[in-house]
Design a protein around this motif. Sequence first.
Motif, PDB file in Angstrom:
ATOM      1  N   TYR A 122      -8.555  51.094  68.568  1.00  0.00           N
ATOM      2  CA  TYR A 122      -7.362  51.700  67.991  1.00  0.00           C
ATOM      3  C   TYR A 122      -7.330  51.343  66.520  1.00  0.00           C
ATOM      4  O   TYR A 122      -7.834  50.306  66.101  1.00  0.00           O
ATOM      5  CB  TYR A 122      -6.089  51.258  68.729  1.00  0.00           C
ATOM      6  N   ASN A 123      -6.782  52.249  65.701  1.00  0.00           N
ATOM      7  CA  ASN A 123      -6.859  52.103  64.250  1.00  0.00           C
ATOM      8  C   ASN A 123      -5.679  51.392  63.613  1.00  0.00           C
ATOM      9  O   ASN A 123      -5.840  50.753  62.579  1.00  0.00           O
ATOM     10  CB  ASN A 123      -7.041  53.473  63.603  1.00  0.00           C
ATOM     11  N   HIS A 124      -4.513  51.511  64.175  1.00  0.00           N
ATOM     12  CA  HIS A 124      -3.323  50.931  63.556  1.00  0.00           C
ATOM     13  C   HIS A 124      -2.910  49.666  64.291  1.00  0.00           C
ATOM     14  O   HIS A 124      -2.815  49.661  65.517  1.00  0.00           O
ATOM     15  CB  HIS A 124      -2.178  51.944  63.556  1.00  0.00           C
ATOM     16  N   ALA A 125      -2.669  48.616  63.552  1.00  0.00           N
ATOM     17  CA  ALA A 125      -2.277  47.326  64.147  1.00  0.00           C
ATOM     18  C   ALA A 125      -0.811  47.389  64.576  1.00  0.00           C
ATOM     19  O   ALA A 125       0.048  46.725  64.012  1.00  0.00           O
ATOM     20  CB  ALA A 125      -2.519  46.187  63.162  1.00  0.00           C
ATOM     21  N   GLU A 126      -0.559  48.216  65.561  1.00  0.00           N
ATOM     22  CA  GLU A 126       0.789  48.394  66.083  1.00  0.00           C
ATOM     23  C   GLU A 126       0.736  48.315  67.603  1.00  0.00           C
ATOM     24  O   GLU A 126      -0.260  48.697  68.224  1.00  0.00           O
ATOM     25  CB  GLU A 126       1.335  49.767  65.669  1.00  0.00           C
ATOM     26  N   ALA A 127       1.809  47.848  68.193  1.00  0.00           N
ATOM     27  CA  ALA A 127       1.866  47.703  69.649  1.00  0.00           C
ATOM     28  C   ALA A 127       1.600  49.027  70.351  1.00  0.00           C
ATOM     29  O   ALA A 127       0.871  49.072  71.354  1.00  0.00           O
ATOM     30  CB  ALA A 127       3.216  47.131  70.064  1.00  0.00           C
ATOM     31  N   ALA A 128       2.148  50.111  69.835  1.00  0.00           N
ATOM     32  CA  ALA A 128       1.983  51.416  70.480  1.00  0.00           C
ATOM     33  C   ALA A 128       0.515  51.831  70.529  1.00  0.00           C
ATOM     34  O   ALA A 128       0.058  52.404  71.531  1.00  0.00           O
ATOM     35  CB  ALA A 128       2.814  52.468  69.752  1.00  0.00           C
ATOM     36  N   SER A 129      -0.226  51.541  69.478  1.00  0.00           N
ATOM     37  CA  SER A 129      -1.650  51.886  69.437  1.00  0.00           C
ATOM     38  C   SER A 129      -2.439  51.075  70.463  1.00  0.00           C
ATOM     39  O   SER A 129      -3.309  51.607  71.153  1.00  0.00           O
ATOM     40  CB  SER A 129      -2.223  51.647  68.042  1.00  0.00           C
ATOM     41  N   LEU A 130      -2.127  49.793  70.561  1.00  0.00           N
ATOM     42  CA  LEU A 130      -2.781  48.942  71.549  1.00  0.00           C
ATOM     43  C   LEU A 130      -2.448  49.412  72.963  1.00  0.00           C
ATOM     44  O   LEU A 130      -3.330  49.527  73.818  1.00  0.00           O
ATOM     45  CB  LEU A 130      -2.375  47.484  71.368  1.00  0.00           C
ATOM     46  N   ILE A 131      -1.199  49.702  73.202  1.00  0.00           N
ATOM     47  CA  ILE A 131      -0.774  50.163  74.525  1.00  0.00           C
ATOM     48  C   ILE A 131      -1.478  51.465  74.899  1.00  0.00           C
ATOM     49  O   ILE A 131      -1.924  51.651  76.035  1.00  0.00           O
ATOM     50  CB  ILE A 131       0.764  50.321  74.572  1.00  0.00           C
ATOM     51  N   ASP A 132      -1.628  52.360  73.934  1.00  0.00           N
ATOM     52  CA  ASP A 132      -2.312  53.628  74.170  1.00  0.00           C
ATOM     53  C   ASP A 132      -3.776  53.393  74.548  1.00  0.00           C
ATOM     54  O   ASP A 132      -4.279  53.960  75.523  1.00  0.00           O
ATOM     55  CB  ASP A 132      -2.200  54.509  72.924  1.00  0.00           C
ATOM     56  N   ALA A 133      -4.464  52.548  73.781  1.00  0.00           N
ATOM     57  CA  ALA A 133      -5.871  52.258  74.069  1.00  0.00           C
ATOM     58  C   ALA A 133      -6.022  51.573  75.426  1.00  0.00           C
ATOM     59  O   ALA A 133      -6.920  51.907  76.204  1.00  0.00           O
ATOM     60  CB  ALA A 133      -6.463  51.382  72.961  1.00  0.00           C
ATOM     61  N   MET A 134      -5.143  50.620  75.713  1.00  0.00           N
ATOM     62  CA  MET A 134      -5.183  49.944  77.010  1.00  0.00           C
ATOM     63  C   MET A 134      -4.913  50.934  78.141  1.00  0.00           C
ATOM     64  O   MET A 134      -5.533  50.852  79.210  1.00  0.00           O
ATOM     65  CB  MET A 134      -4.160  48.810  77.060  1.00  0.00           C
ATOM     66  N   GLY A 135      -4.014  51.876  77.910  1.00  0.00           N
ATOM     67  CA  GLY A 135      -3.719  52.898  78.911  1.00  0.00           C
ATOM     68  C   GLY A 135      -4.944  53.732  79.240  1.00  0.00           C
ATOM     69  O   GLY A 135      -5.226  54.002  80.418  1.00  0.00           O
ATOM     70  N   HIS A 136      -5.686  54.118  78.211  1.00  0.00           N
ATOM     71  CA  HIS A 136      -6.923  54.888  78.442  1.00  0.00           C
ATOM     72  C   HIS A 136      -7.930  54.054  79.233  1.00  0.00           C
ATOM     73  O   HIS A 136      -8.576  54.560  80.161  1.00  0.00           O
ATOM     74  CB  HIS A 136      -7.535  55.337  77.117  1.00  0.00           C
ATOM     75  N   ALA A 137      -8.077  52.797  78.859  1.00  0.00           N
ATOM     76  CA  ALA A 137      -9.021  51.920  79.558  1.00  0.00           C
ATOM     77  C   ALA A 137      -8.622  51.735  81.024  1.00  0.00           C
ATOM     78  O   ALA A 137      -9.462  51.839  81.925  1.00  0.00           O
ATOM     79  CB  ALA A 137      -9.097  50.563  78.851  1.00  0.00           C
ATOM     80  N   LEU A 138      -7.357  51.468  81.266  1.00  0.00           N
ATOM     81  CA  LEU A 138      -6.894  51.241  82.636  1.00  0.00           C
ATOM     82  C   LEU A 138      -6.977  52.506  83.485  1.00  0.00           C
ATOM     83  O   LEU A 138      -7.327  52.438  84.672  1.00  0.00           O
ATOM     84  CB  LEU A 138      -5.473  50.686  82.625  1.00  0.00           C
TER      85      LEU A 138
END
Length: 98
Positions: free
Chosen positions: A40-56
């Motif tokens: 994920y490109n932006h150091a924001e919680a929403a970006s991390l959550i989005d990337a984790m969602g794709h992985a999960l």
Amino acid sequence: LNQLYAQRYGTVPVVHATGGLRDTVQTYDPFGNTGTGWSYNHAEAASLIDAMGHALTTYKDFKDSFRSIQLRCMEKDSTWDHAAEQYEKVLINAKYQW
């Protein structure tokens, strides 16, 4: 270097795409079945959550795809020999560019 150690043992990384992390983790493309993790490109919680969602989601619903990501991670050559070869290619290309 932790992402390289993780990949070697089949742990699929989810990383903030900065510096060496951007260079060593290729974002998974479900259409081409390529990549070695998620970033994920932006150091924001929403970006991390989005990337984790794709992985999960991939882990839960597309087990064969997730397994192929793990295998690509484990097969990836992250040795110093490979890094030296890449560096040598860059130097040779630079030398003959003049």
